[in-house]
Every structure is written in C-alpha cells, then in structure tokens.
Design an enzyme around this catalytic site. Structure first.
Site, PDB file in Angstrom:
ATOM      1  N   ASP A  91       0.827  -1.055  -0.179  1.00 31.65           N
ATOM      2  CA  ASP A  91       0.077   0.165  -0.336  1.00 31.65           C
ATOM      3  C   ASP A  91       1.081   0.946  -0.102  1.00 31.65           C
ATOM      4  O   ASP A  91       2.336   1.157   0.092  1.00 31.65           O
ATOM      5  CB  ASP A  91      -0.773   0.060   1.216  1.00 31.65           C
ATOM      6  CG  ASP A  91      -1.848   1.011   1.293  1.00 31.65           C
ATOM      7  OD1 ASP A  91      -2.355   1.419   0.323  1.00 31.65           O
ATOM      8  OD2 ASP A  91      -2.254   0.932   2.844  1.00 31.65           O
TER       9      ASP A  91
ATOM     10  N   HIS B 155      -9.964  14.867   2.276  1.00 30.85           N
ATOM     11  CA  HIS B 155      -8.723  14.289   1.636  1.00 30.85           C
ATOM     12  C   HIS B 155      -8.121  14.577   0.197  1.00 30.85           C
ATOM     13  O   HIS B 155      -6.780  14.321  -0.427  1.00 30.85           O
ATOM     14  CB  HIS B 155      -8.920  12.889   1.271  1.00 30.85           C
ATOM     15  CG  HIS B 155      -8.718  11.453   2.802  1.00 30.85           C
ATOM     16  ND1 HIS B 155      -9.850  10.361   1.957  1.00 30.85           N
ATOM     17  CD2 HIS B 155      -8.636  11.789   3.677  1.00 30.85           C
ATOM     18  CE1 HIS B 155      -9.452  10.331   3.822  1.00 30.85           C
ATOM     19  NE2 HIS B 155      -8.929  10.935   4.870  1.00 30.85           N
TER      20      HIS B 155
ATOM     21  N   ASP C 259      -0.125   5.152   1.270  1.00 30.38           N
ATOM     22  CA  ASP C 259      -0.431   6.189   2.493  1.00 30.38           C
ATOM     23  C   ASP C 259      -0.368   5.231   3.508  1.00 30.38           C
ATOM     24  O   ASP C 259      -0.928   4.367   3.932  1.00 30.38           O
ATOM     25  CB  ASP C 259      -1.630   5.678   2.336  1.00 30.38           C
ATOM     26  CG  ASP C 259      -1.499   7.739   1.292  1.00 30.38           C
ATOM     27  OD1 ASP C 259      -1.292   8.633   1.527  1.00 30.38           O
ATOM     28  OD2 ASP C 259      -2.848   7.037   0.561  1.00 30.38           O
TER      29      ASP C 259
ATOM     30  N   ASP D   3      -1.298  -0.751   5.892  1.00 33.67           N
ATOM     31  CA  ASP D   3      -1.460   0.009   7.103  1.00 33.67           C
ATOM     32  C   ASP D   3      -3.243  -0.356   8.265  1.00 33.67           C
ATOM     33  O   ASP D   3      -3.006   0.237   9.064  1.00 33.67           O
ATOM     34  CB  ASP D   3      -1.260   1.685   7.995  1.00 33.67           C
ATOM     35  CG  ASP D   3      -2.507   1.967   6.798  1.00 33.67           C
ATOM     36  OD1 ASP D   3      -3.312   2.936   7.742  1.00 33.67           O
ATOM     37  OD2 ASP D   3      -2.637   2.121   5.583  1.00 33.67           O
TER      38      ASP D   3
ATOM     39  N   ILE E 126     -14.354  15.007   6.856  1.00 28.69           N
ATOM     40  CA  ILE E 126     -13.103  14.269   6.814  1.00 28.69           C
ATOM     41  C   ILE E 126     -12.736  13.538   5.113  1.00 28.69           C
ATOM     42  O   ILE E 126     -11.873  13.767   4.802  1.00 28.69           O
ATOM     43  CB  ILE E 126     -12.605  12.838   7.614  1.00 28.69           C
ATOM     44  CG1 ILE E 126     -12.670  13.397   8.681  1.00 28.69           C
ATOM     45  CG2 ILE E 126     -11.012  12.449   6.964  1.00 28.69           C
ATOM     46  CD1 ILE E 126     -11.416  14.555   8.815  1.00 28.69           C
TER      47      ILE E 126
END
Length: 504
Positions: A74, A231, A76, A361, A227
C-alpha cells in the site's frame, strides 16, 4: 480456615514465597505482609527484562520469507510515512467544511486539534455518541467511555449498556460488505481516524457548552463526510510540499532495490491518485522509482478492490492525464493502472497464494480479504508500535508490570483466608493492583491507555491485527534487517491449562 503453608525459604518464579515444609496453620495479616515484603524484596533484586527492539518484526504465524516471491505494498502510511502535521491538516480542513458546507456554528471553526485525546482502534457508538475501548472478548473497558472529552462513570456506562459485553452484531456490522443501513457502532482504525475523533469530541463539547441539541448519528456522518472531503485538499498539499508532510526514510530505496536485485516481483496497490504517489515516491525514493515496481495500481478503491466489487482496470495515459477506455489485457511494467479487482489482478499476473506478501497499515481494508479468501501472506505496518515499545522499555513500566503480576499471584495464593484482618490485607492488595494497572495504562494515553492492550486482555484492534497479519512491524524497512530466507516463528505462550513450568 486451616491452610497448608510451607516454611518460607525464598521466592518461586511467580514471585511468591518458596515453600518447603507443610505446616497446618491459619494465615494472619502479619504473615501476609511478611510475604508481601519478601516478594517485593525479591523483585527488587531480580533483573528486569531486556529492552524490546523497536524496529523488530513481530510474528503471529510462522512465515518463511524464502517462499515469498512477490512483495506488494500500500502507499499511504505504508511506503509513505507522514509527519504529525498531516493530522492537523486533515482536522482543520474538515472543520472548515463543517462550517461552510454543512452550516455548523462559526464557533466550531475555532476548535483546536488535540493529538493526545484518542488512540487508533476505538469504537464510536453512532446512536449514543460515545467513544469506547473494547477488548478482544467484546467487553467495554470501564473508565474509557467518553462523550466528547467528558468521561462517563462506570455506573452510567452499565446503565446505558446493561452489561460490559457487547453483542457481536454491534461490533462487526461496520465491516460487512455491503454495509447494513442500521450500523450501531464503527471502529475508527485508520490513521485519519485520530483527527476525526478529535473533531467529533471537540464539536460535542462545543454543543454541550453552548447547550445546543444535536443528533449523534448526524454528527458522525457529517464529520465522516468532511474527513473524506479533506482528502482531496490533503493530496494537493502533499504534492505541493512533500518535505513538510513526508518523512524521508533513507532505507526505503535500498530495501526496494534489494528486493528487485534478488529477483522478487514488486507491486503497488493504493487508493491514492497517481499524482500524489508520484510526487511522494520521487521525494522518498528518487526520480526512477517506477523502475522498481513490476505493477502499479492507483485509485484502486480498496476494500472494494479486494472484494471484487470495484470497476475494471483502466490504463492511465500520462501524456494526456486521462484514463483509456480500452480493455486491459495485461499489467505491464512501466505503465500505470487504476481501479480493477483482485480476481482480475491475479488472473493477469498469475500471482496467487502464499508466494505473495502484501504490506498495509489497515488490518481490515488492506489485509483481511487477501489473507482470509486468497491465502496471501500479510504484513501490517503499525507506526504506533515504536512509541508504545519505547514506553515498554522504561524501567518504570517494566517494574510496574512485574509487580502487578507478583501482586496478583499473592492474591491468588492467599485469597481464601478467613480472619477479618487477613481479608482486609487481601482487599488492600486488590486496591494496589488496580492502582498499578491504572498507572500502566496512563503511561500510554491518559484517556484510553495502550492501543494494543486493555489491562490483561488484548484490545479488539489487537485481536483483528493478530488474525489478519502474519507479521507486523512499525515500518516497511524494518524487514531489511532480515535475510530474504529468514523464517519467523511465533512465540509459544502458555495456554491456561498448561503447566507454567513449561515456560520460562
């Protein structure tokens, strides 16, 4: 009550008195305090455990790296490690959207991000408007239930929920695909959830202070949408100022090049747009970063990518910055693809099963489906590990954990006393155990404690982490200290019915 007591000649492994002879007599309070002092003296002389390596990889299941031929990542918070300023940025952009797009009071725009309030992995009760920490047995950890930043008493918590144990449908509903309409709780797991929780808590506090009525459900969904809107601005800021928001790990490029030189296949599957990934990877790895990857997939739409509910692959034409409508028949090196599904990815590459290891993550969105349904090896990247391990390495923490265990052993071995004064000693020890437990908890976070532990039990987050990841570590490059033929062996812990003497 007559208890078989043996003459005190020292202490056993558990920190309790070593007993040699059997004498029938009743414990007195003086006997108990003598054992207490001897246990504490023994512990003071005992060497504390060695430090835990903060950059180690920790194993949940045996994994032989020699069997891994393909490494996937991944982006991020996996390849890209963000600085603390990103949390402030996301929080402040979202609160601005609350005021300008959703009509919240102007005062909401003045709330300040509190990075020390929440921890990752908390649950939020959408109906009741409460933050709470849940352990691996679905029990609420009392003392960690908050409405805004106001802690609820244990009595109020039990009045609201009737019991500590939460039904499984409360906890699992937000992970189902598709999501049911009546989600009662959500778990806030990704890194962006910390600014999300801080903003929710601050807005709730503002409403309470100003005596403004609000609906907890609406508040959650409004902030969640804001939120998400943040982004887009976040990606633009990262592209403009990568040095302000990205950590540059000097070991990242050598690690990836080492994999390539060892004939390993490397791929990237991320939800981020190519422009953001390109700027970040050039900053962290170098202009030629794309040469290191055999397949690059952006805007993947995880977790739908992994559940095969996403759109077909499309190739990105970098010269015109448009997606081509042609059907993708191969995933070629040097090209950029968007969308897609895991089944199509495996069909086009032939990369399947245990020869693939994917790093991410997010235990659910990144790792759950590929390990449960497709047999990939998985590695979780949990940055908070470094801070938690650093705390665990302090003498204060080591002493507290050891003394807590000794106290519990003393209570367990002497709890059947009958004399009133001796019973008072046992109660005093229980109070001390609780005090030590709270002290240990507060070393990590004064509101919620450790992200991984709820007193004696793992947290709900830990349970999922252990289930969905074969190994976990604080950063991708930690794997560079192990050879590509290294085998990780899980630690054998004592089951409740096994002899403690089997384990040192």
């Amino acid at each position: 009550m007559q208890i078989c007591v043996r003459a005190v000649t020292g202490l056993n492994r558990r920190g309790c008195v070593q007993i040699n002879a059997c004498i029938q007599r009743t414990f007195t309070s003086e006997d108990l305090w003598t054992n207490y002092e001897q246990a504490k003296s023994w512990l003071r002389c005992k060497k504390l455990p060695p430090d835990i390596e903060t950059k180690a990889a920790f194993c949940n299941d045996q994994i032989d790296l020699s069997e891994v031929e393909i490494y996937g990542f991944d982006y991020d918070y996996t390849l890209a490690s963000y600085k603390k300023g990103v949390e402030y940025l996301i929080h402040d952009i979202a609160k601005e959207h609350l005021v300008k797009k959703y009509g919240y009071p102007v005062g909401v725009g003045k709330v300040v991000y509190d990075p020390n309030f929440a921890i990752r992995g908390l649950h939020y009760d959408v109906e009741k408007g409460l933050f709470l920490k849940v352990d691996s047995f679905h029990q609420i950890q009392l003392g960690t239930v908050y409405r805004g930043r106001e802690k609820l008493s244990d009595k109020d918590v039990l009045k609201l929920y009737k019991r500590r144990h939460l039904p499984v449908n409360y906890l699992e509903s937000s992970f189902l695909t598709p999501k049911p309409m009546n989600v009662k709780m959500v778990q806030l797991v990704d890194i962006f959830s910390k600014p999300e929780m801080s903003l929710m808590a601050a807005v709730m506090d503002y409403f309470h202070t100003c005596e403004i009525e609000y609906q907890p459900e609406s508040l959650y969904y409004d902030i969640s949408k804001c939120i998400g809107l943040a982004h887009a601005t976040f990606h633009a800021e990262i592209r403009s100022n990568p040095n302000l928001y990205l950590h540059k790990d000097p070991e990242l490029a050598p690690y990836l090049k080492g994999l390539m030189e060892s004939k390993k296949k490397i791929f990237l599957i991320t939800n981020s747009p190519f422009e953001t990934v390109d700027v970040g990877m050039k900053y962290m790895v170098g202009e030629d970063w794309r040469d290191l990857f055999d397949v690059i997939v952006v805007q993947a739409g995880k977790p739908h990518f992994f559940t095969n509910n996403a759109q077909p692959f499309r190739e990105l034409d970098l010269t015109r910055n448009v997606f081509l409508w042609d059907k993708v028949h191969e995933l070629a090196k040097g090209r950029i693809y968007a969308g897609g599904t895991l089944n199509h990815f495996q069909l086009l590459t032939g990369w399947k099963g245990g020869k693939v290891m994917y790093f991410g993550d997010h235990p659910y969105a990144d790792l759950a489906d590929v390990t449960l349904h497709h047999g990939w090896k998985t590695a979780a990247v949990i940055r908070e590990l470094e801070k938690e391990i650093a705390m665990m390495n302090t003498e204060e923490f080591k002493w507290g954990v050891n003394w807590q265990q000794v106290l519990k052993s003393l209570i367990e071995d002497h709890q059947d006393v009958q004399e009133p004064e001796a019973k008072e000693v046992i109660e005093a020890w229980k109070i001390e155990v609780d005090a030590v437990s709270m002290s240990l908890r507060n070393m990590f976070n004064p509101h919620f404690g450790s992200m991984f532990r709820s007193h004696s039990n793992p947290t709900y987050f830990s349970r999922k982490l252990f289930r969905f990841s074969d190994i976990y570590t604080s950063r991708v490059t930690n794997l560079g200290q192990y050879s590509l033929n290294h085998t990780f062996y899980p630690r054998r812990g004592a089951l409740p019915h096994e002899f403690k003497s089997w384990f040192v």
